[in-house]
Design an enzyme around this catalytic site. Sequence first.
Site, PDB file in Angstrom:
ATOM      1  N   CYS A  28      33.816  60.392  37.874  1.00 36.68           N
ATOM      2  CA  CYS A  28      34.643  59.625  38.809  1.00 36.68           C
ATOM      3  C   CYS A  28      35.661  58.855  37.968  1.00 36.68           C
ATOM      4  O   CYS A  28      36.107  59.348  36.946  1.00 36.68           O
ATOM      5  CB  CYS A  28      33.797  58.696  39.679  1.00 36.68           C
ATOM      6  SG  CYS A  28      32.880  57.461  38.750  1.00 36.68           S
ATOM      7  N   CYS A  56      39.530  47.580  44.914  1.00 35.49           N
ATOM      8  CA  CYS A  56      40.927  47.943  45.167  1.00 35.49           C
ATOM      9  C   CYS A  56      41.389  49.007  44.186  1.00 35.49           C
ATOM     10  O   CYS A  56      42.225  49.852  44.518  1.00 35.49           O
ATOM     11  CB  CYS A  56      41.816  46.713  45.070  1.00 35.49           C
ATOM     12  SG  CYS A  56      41.598  45.614  46.468  1.00 35.49           S
TER      13      CYS A  56
END
Length: 393
Positions: A351, A197
């Site tokens: 990232c 999430c």
Amino acid sequence: MALPPLVEPAAELTIDEIRRYSRHLIIPDVGMDGQKRLKNAKVLAVGAGGLGSPALLYLAAAGVGTLGIIDFDTVDESNLQRQVIHGVSDVGRPKAESAADSIREINPLVNVIIHNTALDRDNVLELFSQYDLIVDGTDNFATRYMVNDAAVLLGKPYVWGSIYRFDGQASVFWEEHGPCYRCLYPEPPPPGMVPSCAEGGVLGVLCASIGSIQVNEAIKLITGIGEPLVGRLMVYDALEMEYRKIKVRKDPNCALCGENPTVTELLEDYEDFCGAVSAEAEEATQNATITARELKDWQDSGKDVFLVDVREPAEWEINRIPGAVLIPKGEILSGEALSRFPQDRQIVLHCKSGVRSAEALAAIKAAGFKDAVHVQGGIVSWVNTVDPSLPSY
Ligand SMILES: [Zn+2]
């Protein structure tokens, strides 16, 4: 399949309790008997996050007598969009303590037990054995498999839920009466395949939709009413506004609850079982990993760096490292974006935390960019060590 009540009724309800729970007491299926069972019940919520927040609020309001909360994390501003048991003044506090305060405010009759620690293989069995029922709101596969294994080994039921963007799932796993989580998902997904999430986002209110299903099932199990979600998987699509129920059968070949189980005790290392990164990514990062500080030094020294952010566009909107270009991991793995990579510059991938960039690095190296590197700890590390003024998420 109806099941007998999980919990014996308490001896009696006090006058205060009768007043407080009157709207339960006048439902014939719940009644005095059901409310006494709730009073006697001991429920442990694993995590006071997205699912744990609404679940704990309603379990407390319903009159579950003992509520345990295990969470090692502290409340962050980015939690408040969905973790409604915490408020602005709780930011920075341990989630378990913040949740306990909210519960006491809603229902001081609940005995709250705070476990301000991480659930791990050394404490999970002892902890679970103190409760009748577990409500699992964990957000990672390593903990999810550990919760399942511990529950099956102890013969305990647990209510499972998971959420991602607009999609939610819920079920009740109880080895004695139906399948376990491993029957449904024998293996964890390959690392990097399923974003968390934190990477992919979650619609805040989805937590309430799934968390309330979990509480609903917990109440049914405790009081023995209705048809619990044993052997059935509830799949919810918030965009289509559609609930589907899928039958899940016990797998005779299940490694844990099957006829010839190979898992007969907790695994040594659940992180390892779920794998932080794939073997290819692990190999690709050997001697090809730099720190955020080193990246900054390279940029400052004028080195010709082609810095690629492999996160998703929505994450790029929140924060970015100066000089980076956005090429999401999927476009690299599919080969679609490879033509955008220059042959004559130092390629650096990053990232959020270093997992996706490791996967992308494996693909980039396989495509012939042998000198490419990635940034350990991703933009999180950049914010922590180079530029704390950037927003984090
Ligand atoms: Zn199983």
